[in-house]
Design a protein around this motif. Structure first.
Motif, PDB file in Angstrom:
ATOM      1  N   ALA A   1       0.866  -1.185   0.000  1.00  0.00           N
ATOM      2  CA  ALA A   1       0.000   0.000   0.000  1.00  0.00           C
ATOM      3  C   ALA A   1       0.894   1.224   0.000  1.00  0.00           C
ATOM      4  N   ALA A   2       0.467   2.277  -0.683  1.00  0.00           N
ATOM      5  CA  ALA A   2       1.284   3.493  -0.736  1.00  0.00           C
ATOM      6  C   ALA A   2       0.400   4.708  -0.951  1.00  0.00           C
ATOM      7  N   ARG A   3       0.972   5.851  -0.569  1.00  0.00           N
ATOM      8  CA  ARG A   3       0.270   7.132  -0.689  1.00  0.00           C
ATOM      9  C   ARG A   3       1.228   8.143  -1.306  1.00  0.00           C
ATOM     10  N   ASP A   4       0.712   9.050  -2.138  1.00  0.00           N
ATOM     11  CA  ASP A   4       1.572   9.983  -2.873  1.00  0.00           C
ATOM     12  C   ASP A   4       2.379  10.874  -1.930  1.00  0.00           C
ATOM     13  N   PRO A   5       3.455  11.493  -2.425  1.00  0.00           N
ATOM     14  CA  PRO A   5       4.402  12.188  -1.543  1.00  0.00           C
ATOM     15  C   PRO A   5       3.824  13.321  -0.705  1.00  0.00           C
ATOM     16  N   PHE A   6       2.779  13.990  -1.160  1.00  0.00           N
ATOM     17  CA  PHE A   6       2.178  15.060  -0.362  1.00  0.00           C
ATOM     18  C   PHE A   6       0.901  14.628   0.342  1.00  0.00           C
ATOM     19  N   GLY A   7       0.411  13.440   0.032  1.00  0.00           N
ATOM     20  CA  GLY A   7      -0.825  12.995   0.654  1.00  0.00           C
ATOM     21  C   GLY A   7      -2.050  13.673   0.084  1.00  0.00           C
ATOM     22  N   VAL A   8      -2.015  13.951  -1.225  1.00  0.00           N
ATOM     23  CA  VAL A   8      -3.192  14.542  -1.872  1.00  0.00           C
ATOM     24  C   VAL A   8      -4.378  13.602  -1.719  1.00  0.00           C
ATOM     25  N   LYS A   9      -4.127  12.314  -1.891  1.00  0.00           N
ATOM     26  CA  LYS A   9      -5.182  11.321  -1.756  1.00  0.00           C
ATOM     27  C   LYS A   9      -5.046  10.570  -0.435  1.00  0.00           C
ATOM     28  N   PRO A  10      -6.158  10.339   0.245  1.00  0.00           N
ATOM     29  CA  PRO A  10      -6.128   9.754   1.591  1.00  0.00           C
ATOM     30  C   PRO A  10      -6.071   8.233   1.572  1.00  0.00           C
ATOM     31  N   LEU A  11      -5.546   7.668   2.641  1.00  0.00           N
ATOM     32  CA  LEU A  11      -5.599   6.220   2.839  1.00  0.00           C
ATOM     33  C   LEU A  11      -5.530   5.930   4.332  1.00  0.00           C
ATOM     34  N   TYR A  12      -6.563   5.252   4.820  1.00  0.00           N
ATOM     35  CA  TYR A  12      -6.658   4.915   6.242  1.00  0.00           C
ATOM     36  C   TYR A  12      -6.657   3.406   6.398  1.00  0.00           C
ATOM     37  N   VAL A  13      -6.182   2.958   7.555  1.00  0.00           N
ATOM     38  CA  VAL A  13      -6.027   1.517   7.770  1.00  0.00           C
ATOM     39  C   VAL A  13      -6.353   1.153   9.209  1.00  0.00           C
ATOM     40  N   MET A  14      -6.964  -0.011   9.359  1.00  0.00           N
ATOM     41  CA  MET A  14      -7.107  -0.651  10.666  1.00  0.00           C
ATOM     42  C   MET A  14      -6.340  -1.962  10.611  1.00  0.00           C
ATOM     43  N   GLN A  15      -5.621  -2.247  11.693  1.00  0.00           N
ATOM     44  CA  GLN A  15      -4.842  -3.476  11.746  1.00  0.00           C
ATOM     45  C   GLN A  15      -5.171  -4.243  13.011  1.00  0.00           C
ATOM     46  N   GLN A  16      -5.416  -5.530  12.837  1.00  0.00           N
ATOM     47  CA  GLN A  16      -5.613  -6.439  13.968  1.00  0.00           C
ATOM     48  C   GLN A  16      -4.700  -7.634  13.749  1.00  0.00           C
ATOM     49  N   GLY A  17      -3.492  -7.575  14.317  1.00  0.00           N
ATOM     50  CA  GLY A  17      -2.501  -8.609  14.077  1.00  0.00           C
ATOM     51  C   GLY A  17      -2.091  -8.629  12.623  1.00  0.00           C
ATOM     52  N   ALA A  18      -2.325  -9.767  11.947  1.00  0.00           N
ATOM     53  CA  ALA A  18      -1.980  -9.896  10.534  1.00  0.00           C
ATOM     54  C   ALA A  18      -3.169  -9.563   9.628  1.00  0.00           C
ATOM     55  N   ARG A  19      -4.186  -8.933  10.206  1.00  0.00           N
ATOM     56  CA  ARG A  19      -5.365  -8.547   9.428  1.00  0.00           C
ATOM     57  C   ARG A  19      -5.326  -7.052   9.149  1.00  0.00           C
ATOM     58  N   PHE A  20      -5.673  -6.667   7.915  1.00  0.00           N
ATOM     59  CA  PHE A  20      -5.622  -5.264   7.523  1.00  0.00           C
ATOM     60  C   PHE A  20      -6.909  -4.889   6.796  1.00  0.00           C
ATOM     61  N   LEU A  21      -7.358  -3.675   7.088  1.00  0.00           N
ATOM     62  CA  LEU A  21      -8.551  -3.143   6.443  1.00  0.00           C
ATOM     63  C   LEU A  21      -8.251  -1.721   6.003  1.00  0.00           C
ATOM     64  N   PHE A  22      -8.376  -1.458   4.704  1.00  0.00           N
ATOM     65  CA  PHE A  22      -8.064  -0.139   4.138  1.00  0.00           C
ATOM     66  C   PHE A  22      -9.335   0.522   3.616  1.00  0.00           C
ATOM     67  N   CYS A  23      -9.365   1.848   3.711  1.00  0.00           N
ATOM     68  CA  CYS A  23     -10.478   2.591   3.139  1.00  0.00           C
ATOM     69  C   CYS A  23     -10.042   4.027   2.874  1.00  0.00           C
ATOM     70  N   SER A  24     -10.727   4.702   1.947  1.00  0.00           N
ATOM     71  CA  SER A  24     -10.371   6.068   1.557  1.00  0.00           C
ATOM     72  C   SER A  24     -10.869   7.117   2.535  1.00  0.00           C
ATOM     73  N   GLU A  25     -11.769   6.762   3.436  1.00  0.00           N
ATOM     74  CA  GLU A  25     -12.229   7.690   4.455  1.00  0.00           C
ATOM     75  C   GLU A  25     -12.332   6.961   5.790  1.00  0.00           C
ATOM     76  N   MET A  26     -12.379   7.741   6.877  1.00  0.00           N
ATOM     77  CA  MET A  26     -12.346   7.170   8.224  1.00  0.00           C
ATOM     78  C   MET A  26     -13.685   6.630   8.691  1.00  0.00           C
ATOM     79  N   LYS A  27     -14.755   7.373   8.432  1.00  0.00           N
ATOM     80  CA  LYS A  27     -16.048   7.040   9.017  1.00  0.00           C
ATOM     81  C   LYS A  27     -16.509   5.626   8.685  1.00  0.00           C
ATOM     82  N   PRO A  28     -16.393   5.161   7.447  1.00  0.00           N
ATOM     83  CA  PRO A  28     -16.822   3.787   7.180  1.00  0.00           C
ATOM     84  C   PRO A  28     -16.087   2.760   8.033  1.00  0.00           C
ATOM     85  N   LEU A  29     -14.789   2.939   8.227  1.00  0.00           N
ATOM     86  CA  LEU A  29     -14.037   2.007   9.067  1.00  0.00           C
ATOM     87  C   LEU A  29     -14.568   2.008  10.497  1.00  0.00           C
TER      88      LEU A  29
END
Length: 530
Positions: free
Chosen positions: A134-162
């Motif tokens: 997973a990667a995000r552009d150098p200035f962070g123009v586009k968002p990326l949020y993540v939740m991690q539970q051990g070896a489990r990962f959940l990504f989304c473009s906004e916080m509220k859905p997570l």
């Protein structure tokens, strides 16, 4: 371009991702098919169809069938990268930039990130090993949020859905310019990192070519384009270069004839015949104050500098969307790079080292303030805004300029953005001198929002007493609340999301510039407000 959700190693991955996508439907106009390469892996995109609208379905799988990519953003040099890859024998099924990204990652691995000119956030999954990048552009123009539970990962473009879908656990942000795998998070090499800051001789002709090219790269070939237009130095230059190639491209001004910025916007329109579209906005109206809830819901923030500007940005986005635009241009990044803020002007004038440090702080906070405002306000209306000033060629030019080329004393006042002001002298028949010589005014304030105690701030004095503020500061002690305005925004945000589960919100988006020490100097600037 869109929003996406990806689950890796997550129970009920397919159902979870489907629910996350339901929370970001505003970010696009079509939901692509949900992809489940493994029982506990799922990928889905809510896509705003811009590049190869008919065939750009996500995730895109690389030519060799190894990688699947979910992606948000725009790769501006995707045509050039496609040619390189084709010369290496890589075949393509579509003309989408997402497929270019998938194939670039397949061929060059993480070194592909060194070649990208764009705004992006993505998750690429290895369909053989199950590993991901997973990667995000150098200035962070586009968002990326993540939740991690051990070896489990959940990504989304906004916080509220997570936060809505997963009942426990914190939501983290992937920092700008960083890449993440199952085992590590690290900053990657890009066209602007590591910083070189190679000395550059200031030349209006050179910057003219660079900035024109940056705007041209951001013009969609098959769609109309418009500009967020304030009549400021930056947005006027963006409009100027855009109209050299798209003379019909309009500009959207938020406010009315009494707004501080209006006379400047009108000056450019009168001089050039610009299609200036005025979006009425009365900052003193009950409707403006009521719109705070919509702005906070959209932006997922309580930072005052973000919220004030977002009131105008959201109105501009609504108007552009109503008129059928999917792509727009804006001037974000110019103030940070070319020293348009009072603290930067003072810092560079007093000490180049302090100025450089202050500028680095401003640049590093863009993803939490101005760029978050731009992304959320535009994507709330299924509109993609693009920032020519953040093109690597512009960035590297600005960072290589000597302090005295950036800031000069004008009438005894340190004044920034001199290289941009000098561009106006190249086009005296098109770019008004009154804009060249004007002072900076924040986007919301230029639309008429007066942040003083007799203006916007008085709204919050009516809501909270001094005792209420003290109680709120205790209730939200981790958030370092400084004013009744901040408390109001934070309380509203807390009704939208569980702010206690978003740790980065407590790390306030402040620079370390000593305001109190320089208060008298700051007061001399028309554009400065606490």
């Amino acid at each position: 371009m869109c929003g996406f959700a990806v689950a890796i190693g997550w129970p009920d991955a397919e159902l979870t991702v489907a629910r996350l996508i339901d929370g970001i439907l505003h970010r696009g106009d079509i939901t692509d098919p949900l992809f489940t390469p493994f029982p506990d892996v799922a990928m889905c995109t809510r896509r705003l169809r811009i590049v190869d609208a008919e065939h750009g379905t996500q995730p895109q799988v690389s030519f060799f069938g190894r990688l699947a990519v979910s992606y948000n953003g725009e790769i501006y040099n995707h045509v050039e990268l496609r040619r390189e890859l084709e010369e290496l024998g890589v075949g393509f099924r579509t003309h989408s930039d997402t497929e270019v990204l998938a194939n670039a990652l397949q061929v060059w691995g993480h070194r592909a990130l060194e070649r990208l000119n764009g705004m992006y956030a993505f998750v690429a999954i290895d369909l053989v090993s199950g590993e991901f990048l997973a990667a995000r552009d150098p200035f962070g123009v586009k968002p990326l949020y993540v939740m991690q539970q051990g070896a489990r990962f959940l990504f989304c473009s906004e916080m509220k859905p997570l936060l809505d879908v997963v009942p426990v656990g914190d939501v983290m942000l992937l920092p700008p310019g960083y890449a993440m795998s199952k085992k590590t998070v690290a900053r990657y090499r890009s066209p602007i990192y590591p910083r070189v800051d190679r000395p550059v001789e200031s030349s209006a002709r050179v910057l003219d070519d660079i900035l024109r090219g940056a705007v041209e790269r951001r013009l969609p070939p098959d769609l109309p384009v418009a500009t967020w237009f304030s009549g400021g130095i930056d947005s006027t230059l963006v409009a100027h270069y855009a109209r050299q190639l798209r003379p019909e491209a309009p500009g959207y001004f938020v406010g009315g004839p009494d707004a501080p910025d209006y006379r400047f916007a009108e000056a450019y329109a009168a001089k050039t015949g610009y299609d200036l579209r005025v979006v009425p906005f009365d900052t003193q109206s009950p409707e403006a104050f009521a719109s705070i809830d919509d702005v906070i819901t959209a932006t997922e923030s309580f930072e005052p500098n973000l919220i004030r500007g977002a009131l105008a940005s959201l109105e501009a986005s609504k108007a552009m969307q109503r008129d059928g635009f999917r792509v727009g241009l804006c001037g974000e990044g110019a103030d940070e790079l070319f020293c348009g803020y009072a603290p930067l002007e003072i810092a560079f004038h007093e000490s180049p080292a302090d100025g450089a440090q202050c500028r680095d702080e401003c640049l590093s906070l863009m993803h939490r303030v101005s760029l978050q405002r731009v992304d959320r306000c535009s994507m709330r209306q299924s509109l993609e805004m693009r920032e020519p000033f953040l093109d690597p060629a512009v960035v590297n030019y600005a960072l290589g300029l000597a302090p005295e080329a950036l800031v000069r004393a004008v009438d005894g006042l340190p004044t920034g953005k001199m290289p941009l002001r000098d561009l106006y002298d190249l086009y005296p028949d098109e770019l008004p001198a009154v804009i060249r010589d004007r002072a900076k005014v924040a986007f919301g304030e230029g639309a008429g929002l007066n942040p003083g105690r007799d203006g916007w701030m008085s709204r919050f004095e009516d809501v909270y007493s001094d005792n209420d503020l003290r109680d709120g500061q205790q209730e939200f002690a981790a958030f370092s609340v400084q004013s009744k305005e901040e408390l109001y925004y934070l309380r509203r945000l807390a009704t939208v999301i569980d702010v206690s589960r978003v740790p980065h919100l407590t790390d306030r988006a402040w620079i370390s510039f000593p305001v109190v020490q320089h208060l008298e100097k700051l007061k001399a600037y028309a554009h400065f407000s606490l």
